[in-house]
Design a protein around this motif. Structure first.
Motif, PDB file in Angstrom:
ATOM      1  N   SER A 188       0.838  -1.205   0.000  1.00 28.79           N
ATOM      2  CA  SER A 188       0.000   0.000   0.000  1.00 28.79           C
ATOM      3  C   SER A 188       0.872   1.254   0.000  1.00 28.79           C
ATOM      4  CB  SER A 188      -0.893   0.028   1.232  1.00 28.79           C
ATOM      5  OG  SER A 188      -1.447   1.316   1.422  1.00 28.79           O
ATOM      6  N   PRO A 189       0.750   2.115  -1.008  1.00 21.42           N
ATOM      7  CA  PRO A 189       1.474   3.394  -0.988  1.00 21.42           C
ATOM      8  C   PRO A 189       1.094   4.244   0.217  1.00 21.42           C
ATOM      9  CG  PRO A 189       0.589   2.948  -3.177  1.00 21.42           C
ATOM     10  CD  PRO A 189      -0.017   1.937  -2.256  1.00 21.42           C
ATOM     11  N   ALA A 190      -0.184   4.161   0.619  1.00 26.75           N
ATOM     12  CA  ALA A 190      -0.637   4.988   1.739  1.00 26.75           C
ATOM     13  C   ALA A 190       0.071   4.607   3.034  1.00 26.75           C
ATOM     14  CB  ALA A 190      -2.149   4.868   1.888  1.00 26.75           C
ATOM     15  N   TRP A 191       0.122   3.305   3.348  1.00 26.89           N
ATOM     16  CA  TRP A 191       0.811   2.874   4.551  1.00 26.89           C
ATOM     17  C   TRP A 191       2.302   3.193   4.483  1.00 26.89           C
ATOM     18  CZ3 TRP A 191      -1.212   2.458   8.941  1.00 26.89           C
ATOM     19  CH2 TRP A 191      -2.489   1.886   9.144  1.00 26.89           C
ATOM     20  N   ARG A 192       2.891   3.025   3.312  1.00 26.29           N
ATOM     21  CA  ARG A 192       4.317   3.313   3.154  1.00 26.29           C
ATOM     22  C   ARG A 192       4.607   4.787   3.450  1.00 26.29           C
ATOM     23  NH1 ARG A 192       9.272   1.144   3.720  1.00 26.29           N
ATOM     24  NH2 ARG A 192      10.703   1.648   1.990  1.00 26.29           N
ATOM     25  N   LEU A 193       3.742   5.654   2.950  1.00 24.73           N
ATOM     26  CA  LEU A 193       3.909   7.078   3.201  1.00 24.73           C
ATOM     27  C   LEU A 193       3.753   7.390   4.691  1.00 24.73           C
ATOM     28  CD1 LEU A 193       4.305   9.971   2.203  1.00 24.73           C
ATOM     29  CD2 LEU A 193       1.829  10.082   1.812  1.00 24.73           C
ATOM     30  N   VAL A 194       2.764   6.779   5.311  1.00 22.29           N
ATOM     31  CA  VAL A 194       2.553   6.991   6.750  1.00 22.29           C
ATOM     32  C   VAL A 194       3.787   6.572   7.540  1.00 22.29           C
ATOM     33  CG1 VAL A 194       1.232   6.201   8.754  1.00 22.29           C
ATOM     34  CG2 VAL A 194       0.036   6.885   6.665  1.00 22.29           C
ATOM     35  N   LYS A 195       4.361   5.426   7.186  1.00 23.76           N
ATOM     36  CA  LYS A 195       5.554   4.948   7.877  1.00 23.76           C
ATOM     37  C   LYS A 195       6.728   5.911   7.695  1.00 23.76           C
ATOM     38  CE  LYS A 195       3.860   1.093   9.487  1.00 23.76           C
ATOM     39  NZ  LYS A 195       3.677   0.912  10.961  1.00 23.76           N
ATOM     40  N   ALA A 196       6.885   6.452   6.495  1.00 24.80           N
ATOM     41  CA  ALA A 196       7.961   7.416   6.254  1.00 24.80           C
ATOM     42  C   ALA A 196       7.735   8.700   7.057  1.00 24.80           C
ATOM     43  CB  ALA A 196       8.058   7.734   4.762  1.00 24.80           C
ATOM     44  N   LEU A 197       6.507   9.178   7.057  1.00 21.06           N
ATOM     45  CA  LEU A 197       6.189  10.395   7.799  1.00 21.06           C
ATOM     46  C   LEU A 197       6.442  10.221   9.288  1.00 21.06           C
ATOM     47  CD1 LEU A 197       2.860  11.402   6.010  1.00 21.06           C
ATOM     48  CD2 LEU A 197       5.037  12.632   5.881  1.00 21.06           C
ATOM     49  N   ASP A 198       6.144   9.044   9.793  1.00 26.82           N
ATOM     50  CA  ASP A 198       6.272   8.794  11.229  1.00 26.82           C
ATOM     51  C   ASP A 198       7.716   8.893  11.704  1.00 26.82           C
ATOM     52  OD1 ASP A 198       5.067   8.104  13.756  1.00 26.82           O
ATOM     53  OD2 ASP A 198       5.999   6.137  13.546  1.00 26.82           O
ATOM     54  N   THR A 199       8.674   8.731  10.795  1.00 25.31           N
ATOM     55  CA  THR A 199      10.080   8.834  11.207  1.00 25.31           C
ATOM     56  C   THR A 199      10.542  10.280  11.358  1.00 25.31           C
ATOM     57  OG1 THR A 199      11.060   8.917   8.970  1.00 25.31           O
ATOM     58  CG2 THR A 199      10.548   6.730   9.887  1.00 25.31           C
ATOM     59  N   LEU A 200       9.735  11.235  10.881  1.00 25.01           N
ATOM     60  CA  LEU A 200      10.173  12.630  10.850  1.00 25.01           C
ATOM     61  C   LEU A 200       9.974  13.355  12.171  1.00 25.01           C
ATOM     62  CD1 LEU A 200       8.910  13.730   7.319  1.00 25.01           C
ATOM     63  CD2 LEU A 200      11.076  12.646   7.949  1.00 25.01           C
ATOM     64  N   VAL A 201       9.087  12.817  13.033  1.00 24.50           N
ATOM     65  CA  VAL A 201       8.863  13.438  14.337  1.00 24.50           C
ATOM     66  C   VAL A 201       8.829  12.360  15.414  1.00 24.50           C
ATOM     67  CG1 VAL A 201       7.598  15.439  13.429  1.00 24.50           C
ATOM     68  CG2 VAL A 201       6.353  13.378  14.098  1.00 24.50           C
ATOM     69  N   ALA A 202       9.039  12.791  16.650  1.00 21.40           N
ATOM     70  CA  ALA A 202       9.019  11.870  17.789  1.00 21.40           C
ATOM     71  C   ALA A 202       7.586  11.436  18.092  1.00 21.40           C
ATOM     72  CB  ALA A 202       9.646  12.549  19.008  1.00 21.40           C
ATOM     73  N   ASP A 203       7.455  10.544  19.053  1.00 13.25           N
ATOM     74  CA  ASP A 203       6.126  10.047  19.423  1.00 13.25           C
ATOM     75  C   ASP A 203       5.226  11.143  19.978  1.00 13.25           C
ATOM     76  OD1 ASP A 203       6.801   7.523  18.610  1.00 13.25           O
ATOM     77  OD2 ASP A 203       7.242   6.760  20.627  1.00 13.25           O
ATOM     78  N   ASP A 204       5.829  12.287  20.403  1.00 15.20           N
ATOM     79  CA  ASP A 204       4.992  13.391  20.888  1.00 15.20           C
ATOM     80  C   ASP A 204       4.254  14.091  19.750  1.00 15.20           C
ATOM     81  OD1 ASP A 204       6.901  15.019  19.644  1.00 15.20           O
ATOM     82  OD2 ASP A 204       7.838  15.659  21.509  1.00 15.20           O
ATOM     83  N   GLY A 205       4.632  13.787  18.497  1.00 16.15           N
ATOM     84  CA  GLY A 205       3.927  14.335  17.346  1.00 16.15           C
ATOM     85  C   GLY A 205       4.399  15.685  16.872  1.00 16.15           C
ATOM     86  N   HIS A 206       5.421  16.257  17.535  1.00 13.75           N
ATOM     87  CA  HIS A 206       5.857  17.585  17.104  1.00 13.75           C
ATOM     88  C   HIS A 206       7.365  17.808  17.126  1.00 13.75           C
ATOM     89  CE1 HIS A 206       6.555  18.805  21.302  1.00 13.75           C
ATOM     90  NE2 HIS A 206       5.422  18.200  21.594  1.00 13.75           N
ATOM     91  N   THR A 207       8.120  17.050  17.895  1.00 17.12           N
ATOM     92  CA  THR A 207       9.561  17.257  17.960  1.00 17.12           C
ATOM     93  C   THR A 207      10.235  16.598  16.755  1.00 17.12           C
ATOM     94  OG1 THR A 207       9.526  17.266  20.382  1.00 17.12           O
ATOM     95  CG2 THR A 207      11.655  16.895  19.306  1.00 17.12           C
ATOM     96  N   PRO A 208      10.923  17.369  15.890  1.00 10.98           N
ATOM     97  CA  PRO A 208      11.560  16.785  14.711  1.00 10.98           C
ATOM     98  C   PRO A 208      12.623  15.759  15.099  1.00 10.98           C
ATOM     99  CG  PRO A 208      11.392  19.162  14.483  1.00 10.98           C
ATOM    100  CD  PRO A 208      11.034  18.846  15.899  1.00 10.98           C
ATOM    101  N   THR A 209      12.676  14.675  14.347  1.00  5.49           N
ATOM    102  CA  THR A 209      13.678  13.629  14.596  1.00  5.49           C
ATOM    103  C   THR A 209      14.524  13.346  13.357  1.00  5.49           C
ATOM    104  OG1 THR A 209      11.980  11.965  14.116  1.00  5.49           O
ATOM    105  CG2 THR A 209      12.388  12.480  16.437  1.00  5.49           C
ATOM    106  N   ILE A 210      14.504  14.238  12.404  1.00  2.00           N
ATOM    107  CA  ILE A 210      15.375  14.093  11.231  1.00  2.00           C
ATOM    108  C   ILE A 210      16.821  14.117  11.702  1.00  2.00           C
ATOM    109  CG2 ILE A 210      16.107  15.167   9.060  1.00  2.00           C
ATOM    110  CD1 ILE A 210      13.256  16.277   8.812  1.00  2.00           C
ATOM    111  N   ASP A 211      17.622  13.181  11.234  1.00  2.12           N
ATOM    112  CA  ASP A 211      19.008  13.059  11.685  1.00  2.12           C
ATOM    113  C   ASP A 211      19.747  14.389  11.560  1.00  2.12           C
ATOM    114  OD1 ASP A 211      18.453  10.380  12.032  1.00  2.12           O
ATOM    115  OD2 ASP A 211      19.307   9.778  10.094  1.00  2.12           O
ATOM    116  N   GLY A 212      20.357  14.840  12.664  1.00  7.43           N
ATOM    117  CA  GLY A 212      21.150  16.056  12.656  1.00  7.43           C
ATOM    118  C   GLY A 212      20.357  17.346  12.591  1.00  7.43           C
TER     119      GLY A 212
END
Length: 502
Positions: free
Chosen positions: A258-282
């Motif tokens: 599913s492209p939709a689930w794949r996109l969701v998984k990618a998006l989820d790596t960009l912020v922490a579990d709090d939903g707002h703190t960026p987690t992009i490396d560096g």
């Protein structure tokens, strides 16, 4: 309505004639009379401008918008104005040589945001006079406050000074772009034109006209703005053969990704579990923290009752982590963000449609703070996704620029303080605007110029339905169109005086 408008016009005339002013503006009463005489023509010019939108995202109103902007500059008294082509929407470059010792740069945007007429109370492109209880008469229309109202007032100021029989106290260099609302995709190309760069290099700084007055009459000064980068993440049959090229029956999800689930998984790596703190490396390695002076300015800007009013305006009941107001403001001005503007995939109508989407897309934005750059942010995003195996997620950057910052002791800021003090206008200073404009194009190399916003008057609804700009104010502490126009007149004279000191 006619009686109230007449009464407000009389009040505005009295306020213009009696308000304390900066001593630098010579024979001010003659310019006031000229501004009042051209009031109807200024309103007509503003309503005509609103009727011609330039919307870069929809490729609407180009190149007509640039040609219209060029004519507005010439009508205001600029001696030359020309359209500057770019790889996208064209810009406009204009100059006015008053024979002055000081040159000032002025930045305009002639584009506006998209709109849905169904969401508006009046037609978005038909400027409509409305009564705002307790405030006065405003004009509603797309682009009224962001940014055509303040810009038209500035043009009216330039026109009035000359029409009253005098030269401007400063020379002007105007650059106007048509892509600000898509993150100034090609504006760097404009400033890189040798003729434009040479003209701007003579300036002591660049400012953008704005409506920075609050309902109580107080004003705001900002020392910079966050940067902005707009981009899309796309997953689907066009990015990998493991996804369908079109929507297919949802039963196939048992054997097709599913492209939709794949996109969701990618998006989820960009912020922490709090939903707002960026987690992009560096992500935070170059983030410049607030200085003690910047924290002091933020604390000084907090007024009794302001928090409740801001929460009501935004429609929220609490800040992140239930933080107090001052802490929330420090976060507002200092934190870089990774925001999802929108998500699109599959079927979103009534009921179900039992499809496996063939395509999923997210529109996002970064907000950047000093010392981050657009190139750094994009590079880190791409590297972050690659390290996690998201090679099937396409990143498309549509526009953006870094943050800008101007010293508190620059002539641009000193002149604002002096003008507000002279006119008895209370003001606060904030380290930066959490919104964005491409001041970094002027702040950064090769120009390295101070860049700021300036303007009085009020408006609201930027990027939203029923956008408005106050024309006739019922409160003498709050400026209507003519008072705003005179504020630009006064600012140019005070700016000439302040710039001459260094």
């Amino acid at each position: 309505m006619k009686r109230s408008l007449a009464a407000m016009t009389m009040a505005a005339t009295i306020a213009l004639a009696t308000a304390p002013v900066a001593a630098e503006t010579p024979q001010r009463e003659k310019i006031v009379a000229t501004v009042e005489a051209q009031h109807d023509a200024t309103v007509k010019a503003l309503t005509d401008w609103v009727a011609l939108p330039t919307i870069a995202a929809e490729k609407r109103g180009t190149p007509e918008g640039a040609e219209y902007m060029r004519k507005l500059a010439l009508d205001a008294g600029f001696q030359q104005a020309k359209v500057i082509p770019t790889d996208g929407v064209p810009a406009v470059f204009a100059t006015l040589d008053a024979g002055a010792k000081i040159t000032v740069g002025v930045y305009f945007m002639y584009d506006v945001k998209q709109f849905d007429p169904a969401e508006w109370n009046t037609p978005p492109l038909t400027a409509t006079l409305v009564d705002r209880p307790g405030e006065g008469t405003a004009i509603v229309g797309r682009g009224m406050v962001n940014q055509k109202g303040p810009e038209m007032a500035f043009l009216a100021a330039v026109k009035a000074i000359q029409a009253s029989g005098r030269k401007l106290p400063v020379n002007l260099v105007l650059v106007a772009e048509g892509e600000e609302e898509v993150a100034s995709t090609h504006f760097d190309q404009v400033v890189a034109v040798p003729e434009v760069q040479a003209a701007l290099s003579k300036a002591i700084g660049v400012f953008i006209p704005a409506a920075n007055q609050n309902r109580d009459g107080s004003a705001g000064i900002t020392l910079g703005a966050k940067g902005a980068v707009e981009f899309q993440l796309l997953v689907g049959g066009e990015t990998s053969d493991k996804y369908p090229k079109t929507d297919i029956h949802s039963s196939n999800h048992a054997r097709i990704e599913s492209p939709a689930w794949r996109l969701v998984k990618a998006l989820d790596t960009l912020v922490a579990d709090d939903g707002h703190t960026p987690t992009i490396d560096g992500w935070f390695e170059n983030v410049q923290p607030l200085s003690p002076r910047q924290k002091e300015l933020i604390a000084q800007s907090v007024k009794p009752g302001a928090e409740a009013g801001e929460k009501a305006l935004l429609g929220v009941g609490r800040w992140i982590n239930d933080e107090d107001y001052t802490t929330s403001l420090e976060r507002f001005f200092s934190q870089p963000t990774v925001n999802i503007q929108g998500l699109v995939a599959g079927y979103t109508g009534e009921g179900g449609k039992t499809v496996l989407p063939g395509r999923a897309e997210a529109k996002l934005e970064f907000r950047l703070v000093p010392n981050m750059t657009k190139a750094e942010a994009v590079s880190k995003l791409q590297a972050h996704l690659a390290r996690r195996g998201f090679d099937d997620v396409r990143v498309t950057v549509s526009g953006g620029y870094g943050p800008n910052e101007t010293a508190e002791d620059s002539a641009l800021i000193r002149a604002q303080k002096k003008l507000f003090d002279a006119q008895g206008i209370p003001y606060t200073i904030r380290p930066r605007n959490a919104g964005s404009w491409p001041g970094v194009i002027f702040n950064g190399p090769p120009l390295n110029l101070p860049a700021s916003q300036f303007g009085l008057g009020r408006g609201g609804g930027a990027h939203a339905p029923n956008e408005w700009f106050l024309i006739e104010s019922s409160d003498p502490k709050v400026y209507g169109l003519d008072e705003v126009t005179m504020a630009y007149v006064d600012y140019l004279y005070v700016l000439a005086e302040e710039a001459a000191k260094k």
